[in-house]
Design a protein around this motif. Structure first.
Motif, PDB file in Angstrom:
ATOM      1  N   ALA A 169      41.896 -29.806 -14.597  1.00 15.79           N
ATOM      2  CA  ALA A 169      42.058 -30.473 -15.907  1.00 15.79           C
ATOM      3  C   ALA A 169      43.804 -30.718 -15.794  1.00 15.79           C
ATOM      4  N   ARG A 170      44.568 -30.036 -15.175  1.00 13.06           N
ATOM      5  CA  ARG A 170      45.424 -30.480 -15.230  1.00 13.06           C
ATOM      6  C   ARG A 170      45.983 -32.044 -13.644  1.00 13.06           C
ATOM      7  N   LEU A 171      45.099 -31.696 -12.864  1.00 14.86           N
ATOM      8  CA  LEU A 171      45.542 -32.351 -12.278  1.00 14.86           C
ATOM      9  C   LEU A 171      45.223 -33.354 -11.528  1.00 14.86           C
ATOM     10  N   ARG A 172      43.806 -33.489 -12.943  1.00 14.41           N
ATOM     11  CA  ARG A 172      42.814 -34.543 -12.323  1.00 14.41           C
ATOM     12  C   ARG A 172      41.699 -34.489 -10.864  1.00 14.41           C
ATOM     13  N   LEU A 173      41.469 -34.126 -11.005  1.00 14.48           N
ATOM     14  CA  LEU A 173      40.915 -33.551  -9.927  1.00 14.48           C
ATOM     15  C   LEU A 173      39.412 -33.523  -9.669  1.00 14.48           C
ATOM     16  N   PRO A 174      38.049 -34.248  -9.056  1.00 13.67           N
ATOM     17  CA  PRO A 174      36.824 -33.956  -9.401  1.00 13.67           C
ATOM     18  C   PRO A 174      36.930 -32.449  -8.609  1.00 13.67           C
ATOM     19  N   GLU A 175      35.871 -31.809  -9.638  1.00 16.92           N
ATOM     20  CA  GLU A 175      35.167 -30.314  -9.289  1.00 16.92           C
ATOM     21  C   GLU A 175      35.269 -30.158  -7.905  1.00 16.92           C
ATOM     22  N   SER A 176      34.467 -31.089  -7.184  1.00 15.25           N
ATOM     23  CA  SER A 176      33.842 -31.412  -5.552  1.00 15.25           C
ATOM     24  C   SER A 176      34.872 -30.962  -4.697  1.00 15.25           C
ATOM     25  N   THR A 177      36.181 -31.710  -5.181  1.00 18.23           N
ATOM     26  CA  THR A 177      36.886 -32.109  -3.864  1.00 18.23           C
ATOM     27  C   THR A 177      37.663 -30.200  -4.272  1.00 18.23           C
ATOM     28  N   LEU A 178      38.386 -30.065  -5.081  1.00 22.68           N
ATOM     29  CA  LEU A 178      39.135 -28.558  -5.428  1.00 22.68           C
ATOM     30  C   LEU A 178      37.749 -27.485  -5.073  1.00 22.68           C
ATOM     31  N   ASN A 179      36.668 -27.634  -5.233  1.00 21.24           N
ATOM     32  CA  ASN A 179      36.102 -26.679  -4.637  1.00 21.24           C
ATOM     33  C   ASN A 179      35.854 -26.748  -3.309  1.00 21.24           C
ATOM     34  N   ASP A 180      35.878 -28.042  -2.295  1.00 23.65           N
ATOM     35  CA  ASP A 180      36.198 -27.559  -0.899  1.00 23.65           C
ATOM     36  C   ASP A 180      37.664 -27.045  -0.437  1.00 23.65           C
ATOM     37  N   TRP A 181      38.403 -27.768  -1.295  1.00 30.06           N
ATOM     38  CA  TRP A 181      39.988 -27.330  -1.096  1.00 30.06           C
ATOM     39  C   TRP A 181      40.003 -25.820  -1.224  1.00 30.06           C
ATOM     40  N   ALA A 182      39.332 -25.243  -2.487  1.00 35.39           N
ATOM     41  CA  ALA A 182      39.820 -23.590  -2.858  1.00 35.39           C
ATOM     42  C   ALA A 182      38.770 -22.562  -1.175  1.00 35.39           C
ATOM     43  N   LEU A 183      37.325 -23.785  -0.720  1.00 29.12           N
ATOM     44  CA  LEU A 183      36.772 -22.815   0.266  1.00 29.12           C
ATOM     45  C   LEU A 183      37.332 -22.777   1.397  1.00 29.12           C
ATOM     46  N   ALA A 184      38.178 -23.978   1.752  1.00 32.91           N
ATOM     47  CA  ALA A 184      39.248 -24.257   2.997  1.00 32.91           C
ATOM     48  C   ALA A 184      40.103 -23.477   3.415  1.00 32.91           C
ATOM     49  N   ASP A 185      40.977 -23.955   1.681  1.00 37.04           N
ATOM     50  CA  ASP A 185      42.165 -23.058   1.596  1.00 37.04           C
ATOM     51  C   ASP A 185      42.295 -21.789   1.745  1.00 37.04           C
ATOM     52  N   GLY A 186      41.027 -20.909   1.152  1.00 37.54           N
ATOM     53  CA  GLY A 186      40.844 -19.328   0.515  1.00 37.54           C
ATOM     54  C   GLY A 186      41.478 -19.300  -0.487  1.00 37.54           C
ATOM     55  N   PHE A 187      41.367 -20.234  -1.987  1.00 39.53           N
ATOM     56  CA  PHE A 187      41.808 -19.814  -2.695  1.00 39.53           C
ATOM     57  C   PHE A 187      41.165 -19.845  -4.419  1.00 39.53           C
ATOM     58  N   ARG A 188      39.760 -19.161  -3.721  1.00 35.65           N
ATOM     59  CA  ARG A 188      39.015 -18.804  -4.550  1.00 35.65           C
ATOM     60  C   ARG A 188      39.060 -18.182  -5.245  1.00 35.65           C
ATOM     61  N   THR A 189      38.787 -17.709  -6.596  1.00 33.87           N
ATOM     62  CA  THR A 189      39.122 -15.967  -7.506  1.00 33.87           C
ATOM     63  C   THR A 189      38.551 -15.227  -7.075  1.00 33.87           C
ATOM     64  N   LYS A 190      37.590 -15.355  -5.930  1.00 33.83           N
ATOM     65  CA  LYS A 190      37.040 -13.696  -4.616  1.00 33.83           C
ATOM     66  C   LYS A 190      37.998 -13.519  -3.798  1.00 33.83           C
ATOM     67  N   ASP A 191      38.005 -14.945  -3.176  1.00 35.09           N
ATOM     68  CA  ASP A 191      39.062 -14.694  -2.354  1.00 35.09           C
ATOM     69  C   ASP A 191      40.087 -14.045  -2.266  1.00 35.09           C
ATOM     70  N   ILE A 192      41.069 -15.016  -3.805  1.00 35.58           N
ATOM     71  CA  ILE A 192      42.263 -14.684  -3.842  1.00 35.58           C
ATOM     72  C   ILE A 192      42.380 -12.868  -4.842  1.00 35.58           C
ATOM     73  N   ALA A 193      40.967 -11.931  -4.965  1.00 33.44           N
ATOM     74  CA  ALA A 193      41.347 -11.070  -5.240  1.00 33.44           C
ATOM     75  C   ALA A 193      40.853  -9.879  -4.359  1.00 33.44           C
ATOM     76  N   ALA A 194      40.348 -10.203  -2.713  1.00 33.27           N
ATOM     77  CA  ALA A 194      39.643  -9.685  -2.035  1.00 33.27           C
ATOM     78  C   ALA A 194      41.478  -9.620  -1.408  1.00 33.27           C
ATOM     79  N   ARG A 195      42.189 -10.569  -0.694  1.00 27.41           N
ATOM     80  CA  ARG A 195      43.461 -10.649  -0.517  1.00 27.41           C
ATOM     81  C   ARG A 195      43.931  -9.438  -1.281  1.00 27.41           C
ATOM     82  N   ALA A 196      44.445  -9.284  -2.411  1.00 27.37           N
ATOM     83  CA  ALA A 196      45.232  -8.337  -3.367  1.00 27.37           C
ATOM     84  C   ALA A 196      44.715  -7.043  -2.756  1.00 27.37           C
TER      85      ALA A 196
END
Length: 230
Positions: free
Chosen positions: A41-68
């Motif tokens: 919402a803050r960056l005015r990004l399409p949901e699909s774009t942000l999800n693709d970035w999160a998957l590719a760059d590893g910043f989905r919630t579960k990715d971050i939790a696993a790294r922590a």
């Protein structure tokens, strides 16, 4: 429910450099704890774009939790390994065999003690790190050990002779002022003098060490010997 950004009437493709900057901002925000919905919402990004970035760059919630969780486990193992290393060094100091060892040999001995303790606790990678850290030193010690021991022994003897003569000069000067005459009180006074000399600062010892070196260089030490100074 998070409000969706209004869709433009006509899709506008953002420049590449702008997309790369937004992708970096999104990843840093997610790693700092912001939810993907809030970032979208803050960056005015399409949901699909942000999800693709999160998957590719590893910043989905579960990715971050696993790294922590992985980082926390790594820190725990590192702390455990460090505690085991310290315990191994303390234990080795108590059971180390007597006899002269060069400085390099002492380092290798300690590393072996630490590696053995780590293996016993199942910390194989930490034990391998210990072995890798001194492998080159161990080879050098095996190659140069015999000669190094003889050289170190000779240097230590010279150093011991210098300090012994320096103490003799200092003790004789003290005796001339307030020391006991030879007799029953001499041995206790000598032991007390050794303790006092050991407590002198480097600056206080330096004149006596310099005098001892000068007398040894003049060959006086060989003529009088230790007894000549006490």
């Amino acid at each position: 429910m998070t409000a969706q950004p209004p869709k433009p009437k006509h899709a506008v493709r953002r420049p590449r450099h702008q997309l790369e900057a937004l992708r970096l901002i999104a990843r840093e925000a997610a790693e700092a704890g912001e939810s993907l919905a809030s970032i979208r919402a803050r960056l005015r990004l399409p949901e699909s774009t942000l999800n693709d970035w999160a998957l590719a760059d590893g910043f989905r919630t579960k990715d971050i939790a696993a790294r922590a969780a992985a980082n926390a486990e790594a820190r725990r193992l590192a702390d455990e390994a460090e505690a085991i290393r310290q315990q191994a060094e303390d234990a080795w100091a108590e059971v180390a065999p007597e006899g002269f060892r060069t400085a390099v040999e002492k380092q290798v001995d300690l590393a072996r003690a630490r590696a053995g303790a780590l293996v016993e606790k199942g910390l194989i990678e930490a034990a391998e790190d210990e072995m890798a850290g001194v492998r080159r030193l161990a080879r050098l010690a095996a190659f140069a050990g015999p000669a190094a021991r003889e050289i170190a022994r000779a240097l230590r003897k010279v150093d011991d002779d210098v300090h012994g003569l320096a103490f003799g000069l200092w003790f004789r000067a003290v005796m001339e002022d307030d020391g006991p005459a030879p007799g029953p009180l001499f041995a206790p006074a000598l032991r007390a003098g050794l303790a006092r000399f050991a407590d002198l600062t480097d600056d206080q010892k330096r004149p006596w060490l310099d005098a001892a070196k000068a007398r040894m260089a003049a060959a006086d030490w060989g003529e009088e010997g230790e007894e000549g100074f006490l």
